[in-house]
Design a protein around this motif. Sequence first.
Motif, PDB file in Angstrom:
ATOM      1  N   LEU A  41       0.825  -1.133  -0.024  1.00 46.18           N
ATOM      2  CA  LEU A  41      -0.051  -0.064  -0.099  1.00 46.18           C
ATOM      3  C   LEU A  41       0.929   1.208  -0.018  1.00 46.18           C
ATOM      4  N   ILE A  42       1.790   1.195   0.841  1.00 46.52           N
ATOM      5  CA  ILE A  42       2.971   2.399   0.915  1.00 46.52           C
ATOM      6  C   ILE A  42       3.536   2.499  -0.351  1.00 46.52           C
ATOM      7  N   HIS A  43       3.841   1.428  -1.161  1.00 48.37           N
ATOM      8  CA  HIS A  43       4.625   1.478  -2.290  1.00 48.37           C
ATOM      9  C   HIS A  43       3.742   2.165  -3.596  1.00 48.37           C
ATOM     10  N   MET A  44       2.503   1.501  -3.457  1.00 44.26           N
ATOM     11  CA  MET A  44       1.462   1.846  -4.477  1.00 44.26           C
ATOM     12  C   MET A  44       1.131   3.429  -4.830  1.00 44.26           C
ATOM     13  N   ASN A  45       1.087   3.817  -3.308  1.00 47.27           N
ATOM     14  CA  ASN A  45       0.779   5.335  -2.988  1.00 47.27           C
ATOM     15  C   ASN A  45       1.720   6.284  -3.025  1.00 47.27           C
ATOM     16  N   ARG A  46       2.880   5.740  -3.273  1.00 50.52           N
ATOM     17  CA  ARG A  46       4.279   6.497  -3.361  1.00 50.52           C
ATOM     18  C   ARG A  46       4.226   7.303  -1.853  1.00 50.52           C
ATOM     19  N   ILE A  47       4.080   6.649  -0.846  1.00 50.89           N
ATOM     20  CA  ILE A  47       4.106   7.440   0.508  1.00 50.89           C
ATOM     21  C   ILE A  47       5.747   7.443   0.934  1.00 50.89           C
ATOM     22  N   ARG A  48       6.199   8.557   1.150  1.00 52.24           N
ATOM     23  CA  ARG A  48       7.703   8.887   1.658  1.00 52.24           C
ATOM     24  C   ARG A  48       7.785   8.957   2.948  1.00 52.24           C
ATOM     25  N   SER A  49       6.673   9.178   3.998  1.00 53.38           N
ATOM     26  CA  SER A  49       6.899   9.040   5.376  1.00 53.38           C
ATOM     27  C   SER A  49       6.020   8.271   6.163  1.00 53.38           C
ATOM     28  N   VAL A  50       5.851   7.750   7.176  1.00 58.51           N
ATOM     29  CA  VAL A  50       4.920   7.153   7.921  1.00 58.51           C
ATOM     30  C   VAL A  50       5.263   7.474   9.410  1.00 58.51           C
ATOM     31  N   ILE A 120       4.836  16.380   8.908  1.00 60.17           N
ATOM     32  CA  ILE A 120       3.405  15.818   8.773  1.00 60.17           C
ATOM     33  C   ILE A 120       3.714  14.565   8.238  1.00 60.17           C
ATOM     34  N   PRO A 121       3.566  13.509   8.900  1.00 65.82           N
ATOM     35  CA  PRO A 121       3.627  11.864   7.971  1.00 65.82           C
ATOM     36  C   PRO A 121       2.480  11.985   6.776  1.00 65.82           C
ATOM     37  N   GLU A 122       3.160  11.196   5.855  1.00 65.61           N
ATOM     38  CA  GLU A 122       2.098  11.013   4.619  1.00 65.61           C
ATOM     39  C   GLU A 122       0.978   9.997   4.984  1.00 65.61           C
ATOM     40  N   ALA A 123       1.403   9.131   5.981  1.00 60.65           N
ATOM     41  CA  ALA A 123       0.636   8.295   6.561  1.00 60.65           C
ATOM     42  C   ALA A 123       0.802   7.972   7.855  1.00 60.65           C
ATOM     43  N   VAL A 124      -0.640   7.523   8.477  1.00 63.45           N
ATOM     44  CA  VAL A 124      -0.357   7.140  10.047  1.00 63.45           C
ATOM     45  C   VAL A 124      -0.937   5.905  10.049  1.00 63.45           C
ATOM     46  N   LEU A 125       0.038   4.924  10.656  1.00 60.06           N
ATOM     47  CA  LEU A 125      -0.712   3.585  10.884  1.00 60.06           C
ATOM     48  C   LEU A 125      -1.046   3.403  12.268  1.00 60.06           C
ATOM     49  N   ARG A 147      -6.976  12.451  18.864  1.00 59.17           N
ATOM     50  CA  ARG A 147      -6.442  13.910  19.082  1.00 59.17           C
ATOM     51  C   ARG A 147      -5.342  14.145  17.773  1.00 59.17           C
ATOM     52  N   LEU A 148      -4.564  13.289  17.407  1.00 59.07           N
ATOM     53  CA  LEU A 148      -3.815  13.353  16.331  1.00 59.07           C
ATOM     54  C   LEU A 148      -4.552  13.510  15.114  1.00 59.07           C
ATOM     55  N   TYR A 149      -5.729  12.671  14.933  1.00 56.28           N
ATOM     56  CA  TYR A 149      -6.729  12.689  13.927  1.00 56.28           C
ATOM     57  C   TYR A 149      -7.192  14.096  13.790  1.00 56.28           C
ATOM     58  N   GLU A 150      -7.553  14.706  14.634  1.00 60.52           N
ATOM     59  CA  GLU A 150      -8.081  15.995  14.494  1.00 60.52           C
ATOM     60  C   GLU A 150      -7.224  17.019  13.931  1.00 60.52           C
ATOM     61  N   ARG A 151      -5.791  16.996  14.293  1.00 59.36           N
ATOM     62  CA  ARG A 151      -4.647  17.767  13.924  1.00 59.36           C
ATOM     63  C   ARG A 151      -4.498  17.495  12.476  1.00 59.36           C
ATOM     64  N   ASP A 154      -6.995  15.872   7.592  1.00 60.76           N
ATOM     65  CA  ASP A 154      -7.116  16.281   5.989  1.00 60.76           C
ATOM     66  C   ASP A 154      -5.561  15.961   5.350  1.00 60.76           C
ATOM     67  N   GLN A 155      -4.345  15.888   6.007  1.00 62.02           N
ATOM     68  CA  GLN A 155      -3.318  15.932   5.539  1.00 62.02           C
ATOM     69  C   GLN A 155      -2.517  14.659   5.386  1.00 62.02           C
ATOM     70  N   THR A 156      -3.255  13.718   5.795  1.00 61.08           N
ATOM     71  CA  THR A 156      -2.508  12.256   5.817  1.00 61.08           C
ATOM     72  C   THR A 156      -3.726  11.222   5.490  1.00 61.08           C
ATOM     73  N   VAL A 157      -3.009  10.159   5.379  1.00 58.43           N
ATOM     74  CA  VAL A 157      -3.616   8.689   4.930  1.00 58.43           C
ATOM     75  C   VAL A 157      -3.787   7.848   6.343  1.00 58.43           C
ATOM     76  N   TRP A 158      -4.812   7.446   6.712  1.00 60.73           N
ATOM     77  CA  TRP A 158      -5.046   6.643   8.043  1.00 60.73           C
ATOM     78  C   TRP A 158      -5.122   5.430   7.631  1.00 60.73           C
ATOM     79  N   ILE A 159      -4.276   4.440   8.257  1.00 66.34           N
ATOM     80  CA  ILE A 159      -4.305   2.976   8.028  1.00 66.34           C
ATOM     81  C   ILE A 159      -4.485   2.214   9.362  1.00 66.34           C
TER      82      ILE A 159
END
Length: 195
Positions: A41-50, A120-125, A147-151, A154-159
């Motif tokens: 999933l990270i590779h397919m979406n070209r995510i560079r920080s998690v 800001i991470p591109e994805a949050v696991l 709380r992190l989600y509130e912050r 809209d800026q990251t992918v949630w996994i």
Amino acid sequence: MNDIALQKKQLRQQLSAIRNSLLEQLRLQQSEEACKHAAELIHMNRIRSVLVYVPFRSEVDTWPLIHWCWQHQVKVLVPRCDVATRAMILYPLYNKDQLRSGAYGIMEPDDQQLQPSDDIPEAVLVPGLAFNNKGQRLGYGGGYYDRLYERLKDQTVWIGMAHEQQFVDDIPVDSYDIVLNFVVSNKGIGTFSIE
């Protein structure tokens, strides 16, 4: 305690018992498979920080994924819990030796070795006790990820990261609860559109 809080408490007890009853060999095998799907999933979406949780007790073991990220130049951030504010402080992680036992006995970044990151991470696991096919999650009740989600919502992918045994039909939710973009388990990747 209101009705939703009571339902959450009961479901936490039930799913915690189910997850804790998984034999270690099965848990590790399922974790390995879930991490392969997460890497895909990270590779397919070209995510560079998690942002990746450091596994604790019977959670999906994320170490195979963390090692994959290091090998593929994906920046790894891990959380440190500020118990007073119930907020997460994010730190880059380059090796296991930069962790120490922190809040709740969970391994956390050693703030003597590492500096917090404003990235800001591109994805949050996200770990959890239960997940469903609507992208909803039942956490542990501390509200740190909410709380992190509130912050960052809209800026990251949630996994969500799950063992197949953690899926349920219904999860009682409050308005502030996380809605995930994906749930990754040993069975594959579930995708959800956030309204």
